[in-house]
Design an enzyme around this catalytic site. Structure first.
Site, PDB file in Angstrom:
ATOM      1  N   LYS A   1       0.892  -1.169   0.000  1.00 22.67           N
ATOM      2  CA  LYS A   1       0.000   0.000   0.000  1.00 22.67           C
ATOM      3  C   LYS A   1       0.923   1.210   0.000  1.00 22.67           C
ATOM      4  O   LYS A   1       1.727   1.367   0.922  1.00 22.67           O
ATOM      5  CB  LYS A   1      -0.905  -0.055   1.238  1.00 22.67           C
ATOM      6  CG  LYS A   1      -1.660   1.231   1.524  1.00 22.67           C
ATOM      7  CD  LYS A   1      -3.144   1.036   1.748  1.00 22.67           C
ATOM      8  CE  LYS A   1      -3.799   2.400   1.953  1.00 22.67           C
ATOM      9  NZ  LYS A   1      -5.262   2.377   1.723  1.00 22.67           N
TER      10      LYS A   1
ATOM     11  N   GLY B   1      -7.617   5.910  -1.466  1.00 19.06           N
ATOM     12  CA  GLY B   1      -8.775   6.616  -2.026  1.00 19.06           C
ATOM     13  C   GLY B   1      -9.105   6.070  -3.405  1.00 19.06           C
ATOM     14  O   GLY B   1      -9.099   4.858  -3.620  1.00 19.06           O
TER      15      GLY B   1
HETATM   16  N1  LIG Z   1     -17.304  -7.627   2.299  1.00  9.15           N
HETATM   17  C1  LIG Z   1     -17.191  -6.943   3.444  1.00  9.15           C
HETATM   18  N2  LIG Z   1     -17.247  -7.577   4.636  1.00  9.15           N
HETATM   19  C2  LIG Z   1     -17.128  -6.889   5.790  1.00  9.15           C
HETATM   20  N3  LIG Z   1     -16.945  -5.575   5.863  1.00  9.15           N
HETATM   21  C3  LIG Z   1     -16.889  -4.875   4.709  1.00  9.15           C
HETATM   22  C4  LIG Z   1     -16.994  -5.521   3.447  1.00  9.15           C
HETATM   23  N4  LIG Z   1     -16.877  -4.588   2.478  1.00  9.15           N
HETATM   24  C5  LIG Z   1     -16.710  -3.414   3.109  1.00  9.15           C
HETATM   25  N5  LIG Z   1     -16.710  -3.567   4.453  1.00  9.15           N
HETATM   26  C6  LIG Z   1     -16.576  -2.532   5.489  1.00  9.15           C
HETATM   27  O1  LIG Z   1     -16.655  -1.261   4.900  1.00  9.15           O
HETATM   28  C7  LIG Z   1     -15.721  -0.375   5.493  1.00  9.15           C
HETATM   29  C8  LIG Z   1     -14.773   0.141   4.448  1.00  9.15           C
HETATM   30  O2  LIG Z   1     -14.011  -0.950   3.943  1.00  9.15           O
HETATM   31  P1  LIG Z   1     -12.457  -0.801   3.648  1.00  9.15           P
HETATM   32  O3  LIG Z   1     -11.728  -0.400   4.864  1.00  9.15           O
HETATM   33  O4  LIG Z   1     -12.039  -2.053   2.963  1.00  9.15           O
HETATM   34  O5  LIG Z   1     -12.518   0.438   2.620  1.00  9.15           O
HETATM   35  P2  LIG Z   1     -11.297   1.130   1.873  1.00  9.15           P
HETATM   36  O6  LIG Z   1     -11.810   1.512   0.532  1.00  9.15           O
HETATM   37  O7  LIG Z   1     -10.099   0.277   1.952  1.00  9.15           O
HETATM   38  O8  LIG Z   1     -11.097   2.444   2.768  1.00  9.15           O
HETATM   39  P3  LIG Z   1      -9.810   3.432   2.769  1.00  9.15           P
HETATM   40  O9  LIG Z   1     -10.086   4.427   1.690  1.00  9.15           O
HETATM   41  O10 LIG Z   1      -9.853   3.998   4.140  1.00  9.15           O
HETATM   42  O11 LIG Z   1      -8.582   2.606   2.500  1.00  9.15           O
HETATM   43  C9  LIG Z   1     -15.003  -1.145   6.585  1.00  9.15           C
HETATM   44  O12 LIG Z   1     -15.614  -0.888   7.803  1.00  9.15           O
HETATM   45  C10 LIG Z   1     -15.202  -2.598   6.169  1.00  9.15           C
HETATM   46  O13 LIG Z   1     -15.144  -3.436   7.258  1.00  9.15           O
HETATM   47 MG   LIG Z   2      -8.302   0.678   2.813  1.00 10.59          MG
END
Ligand SMILES: Nc1ncnc2c1ncn2[C@@H]1O[C@H](COP(=O)(O)OP(=O)(O)OP(=O)(O)O)[C@@H](O)[C@H]1O
Ligand SMILES: [Mg+2]
Length: 219
Positions: A37, A114
């Site tokens: 990352k 993002g």
């Molecule tokens: N398939 C899933 N099962 C469980 N939780 C999920 C799932 N998809 C999304 N979430 C939940 O949605 C939220 C955002 O997910 P995630 O952290 O993967 O997003 P991200 O795009 O990586 O965010 P960031 O921009 O902060 O990196 C989290 O709380 C995550 O646990």
């Molecule tokens: Mg993330």
């Protein structure tokens, strides 16, 4: 370099979860997984950070700095978090770190920051990093209202830069999807001319319970 770059339609749309599911699937098949990352922000917030979940899911022994060369406390855009820390993110260093992470691993699973147009440094967007890494893109997106536009915009920007969009993953996909969610899935596939997969709600504490999300085949 074999692997994927997991981007999303924005922040908090499921990139980490999707990348973790892919990493876990590879690891469960006996492959040596490296995760990456470019920058992690928001380390001041409680809870497991993105690079920590990715490492756990992929069964990787990489150190924090090997996974995420730039790490910041405030939950800000990476270019701003870097500026606040009195430094600048160096694109060359990112590429070297990604290659080093890939090292002798069988596959590299990268998560973006993002969406694609988020700046990492002046004149260097997440999009530029994905182009430089030459990995197929996985786009994490929400299943619900608003996702068609966000997802198609992301696909268009990616293809405009010459990137291959391997698959869109709608997450978390409900057990009983609504008419809107089902329609979103079909509409994105039809207009975006792209494969669309879904990922159910996962118990993030227990990677052993997750369904497989295989690395997309190269088109
Ligand atoms: N398939 C899933 N099962 C469980 N939780 C999920 C799932 N998809 C999304 N979430 C939940 O949605 C939220 C955002 O997910 P995630 O952290 O993967 O997003 P991200 O795009 O990586 O965010 P960031 O921009 O902060 O990196 C989290 O709380 C995550 O646990
Ligand atoms: Mg993330």
């Amino acid at each position: 370099m074999r692997g994927v770059f997991v981007t999303g339609t924005g922040t908090e749309v499921g990139k980490t979860v999707v990348a973790a599911a892919i990493a876990r699937t590879l690891a469960a098949a006996g492959e040596k997984v490296a995760v990456f990352k470019p920058a992690v922000t928001g380390l001041d917030d409680p809870g497991e950070a993105d690079h920590e979940l990715l490492r756990r899911a992929g069964g990787s022994a990489q150190g924090d700095a090997e996974i995420a060369p730039y790490r910041y406390g405030p939950p800000a855009s990476p270019h701003l978090a870097a500026e606040t820390a009195g430094e600048e993110i160096d694109p060359e260093r990112l590429l070297e770190a990604a290659c080093a992470a890939a090292g002798d691993a069988d596959a590299l699973v990268c998560e973006g920051v993002g969406g694609l147009l988020v700046p990492l440094a002046e004149d260097y967007l997440v999009l530029d990093l994905t182009v430089d890494l030459k990995l197929p893109l996985v786009v994490a997106a929400s299943p619900g209202l608003g996702t068609i536009n966000h997802t198609l915009l992301t696909i268009e920007v990616a293809r405009g830069a010459g990137l291959e969009v391997a698959v869109v993953v709608l997450t978390p996909w409900p057990e009983q999807p609504s008419l809107i969610e089902e329609s979103n899935r079909e509409t994105i596939a039809a207009i975006g001319e792209v494969r669309v997969e879904t990922l159910p709600e996962l118990d993030l504490r227990d990677p052993g319970s997750w369904p497989a999300l295989p690395l997309p085949a190269r088109g």
